[in-house]
Design an enzyme around this catalytic site. Structure first.
Site, PDB file in Angstrom:
ATOM      1  N   LYS A 146      11.157 -33.671  90.448  1.00 17.27           N
ATOM      2  CA  LYS A 146      11.784 -33.156  89.235  1.00 17.27           C
ATOM      3  C   LYS A 146      13.173 -32.674  89.597  1.00 17.27           C
ATOM      4  O   LYS A 146      13.397 -32.136  90.688  1.00 17.27           O
ATOM      5  CB  LYS A 146      10.973 -31.986  88.649  1.00 17.27           C
ATOM      6  CG  LYS A 146      11.663 -31.258  87.497  1.00 17.27           C
ATOM      7  CD  LYS A 146      10.919 -29.998  87.082  1.00 17.27           C
ATOM      8  CE  LYS A 146      11.714 -29.203  86.060  1.00 17.27           C
ATOM      9  NZ  LYS A 146      11.032 -27.945  85.658  1.00 17.27           N
ATOM     10  N   GLU A 191      13.708 -16.347  79.476  1.00 16.39           N
ATOM     11  CA  GLU A 191      12.903 -16.435  80.696  1.00 16.39           C
ATOM     12  C   GLU A 191      13.138 -15.252  81.623  1.00 16.39           C
ATOM     13  O   GLU A 191      14.251 -15.027  82.119  1.00 16.39           O
ATOM     14  CB  GLU A 191      13.216 -17.740  81.443  1.00 16.39           C
ATOM     15  CG  GLU A 191      12.296 -17.978  82.620  1.00 16.39           C
ATOM     16  CD  GLU A 191      12.232 -19.441  83.025  1.00 16.39           C
ATOM     17  OE1 GLU A 191      11.473 -19.757  83.953  1.00 16.39           O
ATOM     18  OE2 GLU A 191      12.932 -20.267  82.406  1.00 16.39           O
TER      19      GLU A 191
END
Length: 384
Positions: A146, A191
């Site tokens: 990723k 976040e």
């Protein structure tokens, strides 16, 4: 600031700057020295009172943007309906006498309104699509699992613009996010990188995104699509595992929510996982951000390979975008978010906003571009 609670600093009693691969561990060591030399009178002795510093750290060790810890002269805090004021001043030769920092707070009216356009920067849409395609090819070749790729928008705010206008729009428009403004870095992040409080730690990992629906039924369908998406689930799992791996050496207990859940923001749904643990090695919040950064949510996995690919495919310096931003107290406790949905405003008025996406094998360049447009929305609306 989150849900109308938080901390605001005024002035600068001390500014510390760091750079390079050891910027966070250097900051942790420097902060311990500052605390050891400080005299603190704190009758409240609660989280957010006493000596503390606000901080913002560059994403990459090679960034030209410095990382900072700033100790304000005045701190105003608010939590659970209670407010407090902390005053801080330097001592030593040439310093003001005791009590010189007791000047009353002065209210300043907001400056003139302004609206600016943010335009494509060093990585325009077509080039971003190409970068995503290159990232997918590297994943297919098993060079990375990723990679998180970002693009930029640029503009200029008028001279002496009052940035509190943009900050207020962010705080009002995104009350469930962490709205931050540290040394020109402004944004509202969904976040939490880490929160350390009296031996306990918690974090919220976000990875996987879909836009909100146009009506209630469409919105429910969007949330369900996200929750059942194998592509977003894989992207999310990479991020969760990277945080768990980083925190385990510092904790005696570490637990996560059993399955990812969806978090609703005004413009997006995110996949989220909450983590809670108990510190076992006396780490401060600065030690923990050094261990955690960069997570797979903002870099990719494996980390070193993802960082190398980011440097190759992104034609700009991320600066403090996707780095830790927050505050640390004298006891080492603190709250740090990941600097997302953000822009860096230079003293000369130049502004650069950033938005990125996690790229995995099933990613589609056109959809990733659309996701960046959704993620730019908070900053574009705050300034425009």
């Amino acid at each position: 600031m989150r849900r109308n609670q938080g901390l605001a600093g005024i002035g600068c009693a001390l500014r510390l700057e760091f750079s390079g691969p050891t910027r966070m561990t250097d900051a942790a060591a420097a902060w311990k020295r500052v605390v050891a030399l400080a005299t603190v009178t704190d009758p409240l002795a609660r989280t957010g009172t006493g000596l503390l510093a606000f901080g913002a750290f560059a994403f990459d060790e090679s960034s030209a943007q410095t990382s900072v810890l700033i100790v304000p002269e005045i701190i105003v805090g608010r939590e659970d309906g209670q407010c407090w004021v902390t005053r801080i001043w330097a001592t030593g030769q040439g310093a003001p006498e005791h009590g010189a920092a007791q000047n009353p707070l002065v209210l300043h009216p907001l400056g003139d309104e302004y609206r600016i356009a943010l335009l494509p920067g060093a990585l325009p849409p077509d080039d971003f699509r190409s970068a995503v395609s290159s990232g997918i090819e590297r994943i297919r070749a098993q060079q990375v699992n990723k990679v998180v790729l970002a693009r930029d928008l640029v503009g200029r705010v008028p001279a002496e613009s009052d940035l509190r206008r943009a900050i207020s729009k962010l705080a009002l428009g995104y009350p469930d996010c962490w709205t931050y403004a540290v040394d020109g870095l402004i944004g509202s992040s969904p976040e939490t990188l880490i929160r350390a409080d009296h031996g306990s730690v918690n974090a919220r990992v976000l990875a996987g995104t879909i836009s909100r629906g146009v009506d209630a039924e469409d919105d429910r369908e969007a949330a369900l699509t996200l929750a059942t998406s194998s592509k977003d689930g894989d992207e999310h799992e990479f991020a969760v595992q990277s945080v768990l791996k980083s925190l385990r050496p510092h904790t005696s207990v570490l637990a996560t929510s059993e399955i990812p859940f969806t978090v609703k923001l005004p413009n997006l749904w995110h996949l989220a996982t909450d983590l809670e643990g108990t510190l076992s090695d006396g780490s401060t919040s600065l030690d923990l951000i050094a261990a955690l950064h960069p997570t797979a949510a903002v870099a990719g996995t494996p980390t070193d390979s993802a960082l190398s690919l980011i440097r190759e495919l992104e034609p700009f310096d991320r600066g403090r975008y996707a780095g830790p931003v927050g505050w640390v107290g004298a006891d080492g406790d603190g709250e740090w978010a990941i600097a997302l949905r953000c822009a860096q405003v230079a003293p000369t008025g130049g502004i650069t906003a950033y938005a990125g996406c996690g790229i995995v094998l099933d990613s589609d360049p056109e959809r990733e571009l659309a996701e960046t447009k959704m993620k730019f929305r908070p900053i574009v609306e705050a300034f425009g």
